[in-house]
Design an enzyme around this catalytic site. Structure first.
Site, PDB file in Angstrom:
ATOM      1  N   ARG A   1       0.840  -1.185   0.000  1.00 32.33           N
ATOM      2  CA  ARG A   1       0.000   0.000   0.000  1.00 32.33           C
ATOM      3  C   ARG A   1       0.881   1.243   0.000  1.00 32.33           C
ATOM      4  O   ARG A   1       1.942   1.286   0.637  1.00 32.33           O
ATOM      5  CB  ARG A   1      -0.904   0.029   1.238  1.00 32.33           C
ATOM      6  CG  ARG A   1      -2.087  -0.925   1.171  1.00 32.33           C
ATOM      7  CD  ARG A   1      -3.096  -0.534   0.085  1.00 32.33           C
ATOM      8  NE  ARG A   1      -4.282  -1.385   0.074  1.00 32.33           N
ATOM      9  CZ  ARG A   1      -4.459  -2.425  -0.742  1.00 32.33           C
ATOM     10  NH1 ARG A   1      -3.526  -2.774  -1.612  1.00 32.33           N
ATOM     11  NH2 ARG A   1      -5.581  -3.120  -0.683  1.00 32.33           N
TER      12      ARG A   1
ATOM     13  N   HIS B   1      -1.903  -0.398 -10.034  1.00 31.57           N
ATOM     14  CA  HIS B   1      -2.491  -1.363  -9.083  1.00 31.57           C
ATOM     15  C   HIS B   1      -2.886  -2.658  -9.809  1.00 31.57           C
ATOM     16  O   HIS B   1      -4.043  -3.092  -9.759  1.00 31.57           O
ATOM     17  CB  HIS B   1      -3.691  -0.736  -8.364  1.00 31.57           C
ATOM     18  CG  HIS B   1      -3.959  -1.348  -7.017  1.00 31.57           C
ATOM     19  ND1 HIS B   1      -4.190  -0.602  -5.881  1.00 31.57           N
ATOM     20  CD2 HIS B   1      -4.038  -2.644  -6.624  1.00 31.57           C
ATOM     21  CE1 HIS B   1      -4.409  -1.410  -4.856  1.00 31.57           C
ATOM     22  NE2 HIS B   1      -4.325  -2.658  -5.285  1.00 31.57           N
TER      23      HIS B   1
HETATM   24  C1  GLV Z   1      -5.477  -5.442  -3.750  1.00 29.73           C
HETATM   25  O1  GLV Z   1      -4.849  -4.442  -3.576  1.00 29.73           O
HETATM   26  C2  GLV Z   1      -6.023  -6.224  -2.690  1.00 29.73           C
HETATM   27  O2  GLV Z   1      -6.112  -5.724  -1.571  1.00 29.73           O
HETATM   28  O3  GLV Z   1      -6.402  -7.366  -2.940  1.00 29.73           O
END
Ligand code: GLV
Length: 306
Positions: free
Chosen positions: A221, A269
């Protein structure tokens, strides 16, 4: 009773898979929820808190992500939240880490860069046995990523709150050992979640502890790293390159230096996506467990934050 579904992607595949696995259930694609009182479970990546609050008989949330910060915002009902721990997603994340660490360690971009000039020279690189890979966060995803590198002959370090014992991995535990972990890793791959304890963990001081010429790959993150200190560490500190699949916020603001910095690679992401075939089965199994009065897995621990 009904189940509300709101996946991040592939809604039709999700609906078909859940119909097969839960044939007796009424599955409703959010936001078309005609009877909020009838909602028993939510299967979702995210859902507006107002909607969640209107489901008065909600028993549990089956999250479609490994990270769970979205279910700990103020106003989200405190029903049990089951995170997604899907080995298929961990495998995919391992491929992301392998790709970027190896690409940078092997110096492949130097080979690619000389092609337009028709140059045929072999750029040097540090071999696997001398490139120490540090995995920051050693849960199920971190352990899978570590194994991928161990199997290929890389020395691997693992950092977590409580340490551990894993073949081929040197474990470091707790904040006291974080600087040593960073100093002894040539690539640091972050898989830590966003929690109160990880916010800003990689601050300016910690970024200064990285090994000379090292690489930072973030697929955990964005909140874990101070992004302006990261740019500093690239410009005048020990870091050679950063590969960021996650930022804070996502995407970075328009004038963020991350977009244009020559040593930063951004991906949107995509390190690990939810795999419908395997994840739908895990979700359906957890619903069956809850209905049988058994504990679903893995349950979000709100005190821990993941
Ligand atoms: C992706 O970022 C997840 O949390 O699965």
């Amino acid at each position: 009773m009904s189940i509300v579904l709101n996946p991040y992607a592939r809604p039709d595949e999700w609906m078909a898979a859940l119909h097969r696995l839960l044939p007796d259930d009424e599955i409703v694609a959010w936001p078309d929820v005609a009877d909020p009182d009838a909602v028993e479970f939510v299967i979702a990546w995210r859902l507006p808190r107002a909607d969640l609050q209107s489901y008065a008989n909600l028993r549990a949330i089956l999250s479609l992500g490994a990270g769970a910060e979205q279910w700990q915002q103020p106003g989200v009902p405190e029903v049990p939240v089951v995170r997604l721990a899907d080995p298929a997603m961990s495998d995919e994340m391992a491929t992301y880490a392998l790709h970027w660490v190896i690409r940078l360690q092997r110096n492949f971009d130097a080979s690619i860069a000389q092609q337009p000039a028709k140059v045929w020279e072999q750029p040097g690189y540090v071999q696997a046995g001398s490139h120490r890979v540090g995995i920051l966060g050693f849960g199920t995803i971190g352990a899978r990523v570590a194994k991928a590198f161990v199997d290929l002959g890389y020395p691997v370090n693992g950092w977590s709150r409580s340490g551990g014992e894993t073949e081929g991995v040197t474990h470091y535990a707790g904040t006291d050992e974080l600087d040593a972990f960073l100093a002894n890793s040539d690539s640091v791959v972050n898989v830590l979640p966003s929690t109160a304890a990880t916010a800003g963990l990689l601050n300016a001081e910690r970024l200064a502890s990285f090994a000379p010429n090292s690489v930072f790959v973030n697929m955990g993150r964005g909140t874990v790293v101070d992004e302006s200190a990261l740019v500093e560490a690239l410009d005048s500190g020990p870091l050679r390159a950063a590969v960021l699949d996650v930022t804070d916020p996502e995407p970075p603001v328009d004038n963020s230096p991350l977009w244009t910095h020559p040593a930063v690679t951004l991906t949107p992401h995509v390190a690990g996506s939810t795999q419908v075939a395997s994840a739908s089965k895990l979700v359906a199994d957890n619903i069956a467990r809850i209905r049988a009065g058994e504990a679903p897995f893995p349950l979000l621990d709100r005190a821990r934050g993941y």
